[in-house]
Write an enzyme that holds these catalytic residues in place. Sequence first.
Site, PDB file in Angstrom:
ATOM      1  N   LYS B  86       0.812  -1.232   0.000  1.00  0.00           N
ATOM      2  CA  LYS B  86       0.000   0.000   0.000  1.00  0.00           C
ATOM      3  C   LYS B  86       0.839   1.273   0.000  1.00  0.00           C
ATOM      4  CE  LYS B  86      -4.196  -1.942   0.754  1.00  0.00           C
ATOM      5  NZ  LYS B  86      -5.281  -1.769  -0.216  1.00  0.00           N
ATOM      6  N   GLU B 108     -10.243   6.037   3.040  1.00  0.00           N
ATOM      7  CA  GLU B 108     -11.054   5.007   3.666  1.00  0.00           C
ATOM      8  C   GLU B 108     -10.123   3.864   4.019  1.00  0.00           C
ATOM      9  OE1 GLU B 108     -10.616   5.202   0.411  1.00  0.00           O
ATOM     10  OE2 GLU B 108      -9.818   3.171   0.172  1.00  0.00           O
ATOM     11  N   SER B 375       1.953  -9.672  -0.612  1.00  0.00           N
ATOM     12  CA  SER B 375       1.629  -8.243  -0.598  1.00  0.00           C
ATOM     13  C   SER B 375       1.796  -7.583   0.763  1.00  0.00           C
ATOM     14  CB  SER B 375       0.202  -8.046  -1.098  1.00  0.00           C
ATOM     15  OG  SER B 375      -0.687  -8.826  -0.319  1.00  0.00           O
TER      16      SER B 375
END
Lengths: 280, 395
Positions: B86, B108, B375
């Site tokens: 991210k 969010e 990830s």
Amino acid sequence: MSNQNFRNGDRNDDRYADMFTRLDAANEGAFVPFVMLGDPDIATSLEILKALAEGGADALELGIPYSDPIADGPTIQQASIRALSHKIHPSDCFEVIRQFREIYPDTPIGLLLYSNLVIKPGLEKFYNDAANAGVDSILIADVPLREADRFIAIANETGIKQILIAPPNASNETLAEIGQKSQGYTYLLGRAGVTGAETAATIPASELIAKLTQYKVAPPLLGFGISKPEQVKEAITAGAAGAISGSATVNIIEQNLSQPEVMLSKLREFVSAMKQATKK
Amino acid sequence: MNHLESKFGQFGGMYVPELLIPALDQLEQAFIDAQSDPEFQKEFMELLTDYAGRPTAMTLSRNLVSNPNVKLYLKREDLLHGGAHKTNQVLGQALLTKRMGKTEVIAETGAGQHGVATALACALLGLKARIYMGAKDVERQAPNVFRMRLMGAEVIPVNAGSGTLKDAVNEAMRDWSATYDKAHYLLGTAAGPHPFPTIVREFHRMIGEETRAQIMAKEGRLPDAVVACVGGGSNAIGMFADFIDEPSVQLIGVEPAGKGLHTAEHGAAIGKGTTGILHGAYSYIMQDEDGQIEESYSVSAGLDYPAVGPQHAHLHDIGRATYAAVTDDEALYAFQLLSRKEGIIPALESSHALAHALNMADEAEDGTIIVVNLSGRGDKDLAHVHSILGGQTNE
């Protein structure tokens, strides 16, 4: 379709044009309340529509409850939640409209809803169902001009007017496009943000209204943050063709859930006071 | 008008209120300018290298695959600062925020990973962050809420609807429609209206680019398959982007099958959903017959989303990528297996990709090379997994 001009009333089934002609003659603006169909339940919903008409609403703007209403503030979100808690389907909403239409054949009825409710059944089926129920116009909160063409095409085929939104931050390019494509009326946003009476509308400067006239958009009705008769008066003085009030109307429903008779009489009083303020 | 293509085949688009179109156009223009601005690229690259820790390693698993002639590589996004991929795109969008002259960031978050990444980027770059998080998620993910607050972000619990990720997205979009003049909506995945799916892909595409360079250096050829988990689909599109034009490389996305695709409790938008519009994009979504959005479910909060990014919908439709689904139980098994066999505790999200890659490796011909995108790391999931396993671990 470019002959869909400002107040073009030559189709006898053009209820908006008839309404604006009548209001012009009476030197009045339009008052249009919004409520969510099926809120709080289907039976009361029909009574609510009748109360709004009895109170003097010139037209009705009606929502179909949706699970993810991104353009709505808490009041109208709650209305959707109440309706969905009773498992209300769009088909139930059309049935309420059909019943109302039998009693009020001339009141313009607009739908204001979200795209996925139209996309799922298919545009053609949805617009046909709406037309058959007696709906005059459809406004899809999450379909901007850039995505609107295929919706406008179906609207034209089914005799529904596709309502477009003119936001306060619209460029001249956007206003010009709305001018070419708008039908029925133009939903003029009173401010940025989501629906709700908590934040009042900023009544737009007469320059913006003049611009709308210059671009020949369909008559502008001001919405978002309209909850008081003074705001209706101000909007009409500024040159709007009328005003739409959603959250303030829905608040009356929410605050009187346990006493439907009181709710209906308060709705009639509210609409009557707002309508009174449309008289020039 | 748009300067970049706003759709992927029939998918994508800009299904948002007219009010937000100028803000999305401004973002598109800022992105286009930044992509060709060497100063922007230099700053982004420096942040990725010196702050976030790129390039991330690629690890050949030693003990996971029984066939010695099949190789399974792990692309180690779990080693990135923030604990997941991210951070890549958040740094990119935070720089775009500054470029647009905006001072506030709205985001969010579901599990809190995107919120944490947003909070760290905003702390670093002097932006004011407010992060919407479903009230249920605020409770379930207390450590991440504390992380965000430590780094100066305001965390706003959302009670509306199901109190989870999709409701947090709704609330962030509502906020943005009133504050776009000074606030950027830093969307956390490769979904939402154009230009977000394109921006998020481009700001994650170094995952695939590094993978290509690393595998060429180690093996002298491209992998046979790259595998990544798909919720909204950001880590997967970042891994896929550089391989889309390499037909010899299979692209495999893994959706959450939750308690099973035969139940209602899953999050497989491509596997079991139908086409529709959610949060500004036309894609595969989970919905009922009327078009009401259904709640998704996954043991992994980061995959618990009832839609998928529009480019994945398109890659699926044209047959370029394949989308499988992995249940909670299979993911939990892979979570423990990687911990036990390789000493790496993966995120539950990434465990889905790993579980599928392990099945592929078992059935693969000799000489096959598979890369799975790991990830994120599993620290955030420890309490959750501990409560599920009841203190027992198996192999």
